[in-house]
Write a protein that holds these residues in place. Structure first.
Motif, short mmCIF file in Angstrom:
data_model
loop_
_atom_site.label_atom_id
_atom_site.label_comp_id
_atom_site.label_asym_id
_atom_site.label_seq_id
_atom_site.Cartn_x
_atom_site.Cartn_y
_atom_site.Cartn_z
N SER A 45 19.32 13.53 3.40
CA SER A 45 18.27 14.49 3.05
C SER A 45 17.33 14.62 4.24
O SER A 45 17.12 13.66 4.98
N THR A 46 16.79 15.79 4.42
CA THR A 46 15.81 15.99 5.49
C THR A 46 14.38 15.78 4.99
O THR A 46 13.44 15.95 5.75
N ILE A 47 14.21 15.38 3.73
CA ILE A 47 12.88 15.21 3.16
C ILE A 47 12.24 13.88 3.56
O ILE A 47 11.03 13.72 3.50
N THR A 48 13.06 12.93 4.00
CA THR A 48 12.52 11.62 4.36
C THR A 48 13.30 11.03 5.54
O THR A 48 14.52 11.13 5.58
N CYS A 50 14.01 8.11 6.10
CA CYS A 50 14.89 7.03 5.63
C CYS A 50 16.33 7.51 5.43
O CYS A 50 17.26 6.73 5.53
N ASN A 51 16.49 8.78 5.11
CA ASN A 51 17.82 9.31 4.77
C ASN A 51 18.43 10.17 5.88
O ASN A 51 19.52 10.69 5.73
N MET A 52 17.74 10.32 6.98
CA MET A 52 18.20 11.23 8.04
C MET A 52 19.53 10.79 8.65
O MET A 52 20.35 11.64 8.99
N GLY A 53 19.78 9.51 8.78
CA GLY A 53 21.01 9.05 9.43
C GLY A 53 22.17 8.81 8.49
O GLY A 53 23.27 8.46 8.91
N ILE A 54 21.95 9.02 7.20
CA ILE A 54 22.99 8.70 6.22
C ILE A 54 24.20 9.62 6.34
O ILE A 54 25.32 9.20 6.10
N ASP A 82 9.09 8.24 -0.74
CA ASP A 82 7.88 7.47 -1.05
C ASP A 82 6.70 7.94 -0.23
O ASP A 82 5.57 7.95 -0.69
N GLY A 83 6.96 8.34 1.01
CA GLY A 83 5.89 8.78 1.90
C GLY A 83 5.19 10.02 1.40
O GLY A 83 3.98 10.15 1.50
N ILE A 84 5.95 10.95 0.86
CA ILE A 84 5.35 12.18 0.34
C ILE A 84 4.68 11.94 -0.99
O ILE A 84 3.61 12.48 -1.28
N SER A 85 5.26 11.10 -1.83
CA SER A 85 4.71 10.89 -3.17
C SER A 85 3.55 9.89 -3.17
O SER A 85 2.82 9.79 -4.16
N MET A 86 3.35 9.17 -2.07
CA MET A 86 2.29 8.17 -2.00
C MET A 86 0.92 8.77 -2.35
O MET A 86 0.56 9.82 -1.84
N GLY A 87 0.24 8.10 -3.26
CA GLY A 87 -1.09 8.55 -3.64
C GLY A 87 -1.10 9.70 -4.63
O GLY A 87 -2.14 10.27 -4.92
N THR A 88 0.06 10.05 -5.15
CA THR A 88 0.15 11.13 -6.14
C THR A 88 0.73 10.57 -7.43
O THR A 88 1.20 9.43 -7.49
#
Length: 107
Positions: A45-48, A50-54, A82-88
């Motif tokens: 996924s390009t959203i995080t 963490c998943n870019m190299g998968i 987690d980075g985007i959802s942090m604090g929400t």
């Protein structure tokens, strides 16, 4: 590669002609229906970050599966950042999402 006993459930017999037609549409040849079909879950996924190299890992798994004499079938999975959802409000779902992701892959 051992016999494709599980894969035969969806590839063998007259009653599975529609299954074979669909698999032909994704590139299966006659000889491929005698091979084990191996699912490769790809969480790319390009959203995080963490998943870019998968995706590269999934592609390597696909090559290895073909080399072993099986038919790989790559499918996508859901992911959460987690980075985007942090604090929400969404942060409450971060840990739970891991079970949902695992369940979706198993399904």
């Amino acid at each position: 590669m051992s016999e494709n006993l599980r894969s035969q459930i969806v590839t063998q017999g007259v009653q599975r002609s529609p299954n074979r037609a669909m698999l032909r549409a994704v590139g299966f040849k006659d000889e491929d229906f005698n091979k084990a079909i191996v699912g490769i879950a790809n969480g790319y996924s390009t959203i995080t970050p963490c998943n870019m190299g998968i995706n590269q890992l999934a592609q390597r798994a696909e090559v290895g599966t073909k080399t072993a004499g099986a038919m790989p079938q790559v499918f996508g999975t859901i992911t959460i950042s987690d980075g985007i959802s942090m604090g929400t409000e969404g942060m409450k779902y971060s840990l739970v999402s891991r079970e949902v992701i695992a369940d979706s892959i198993e399904t």
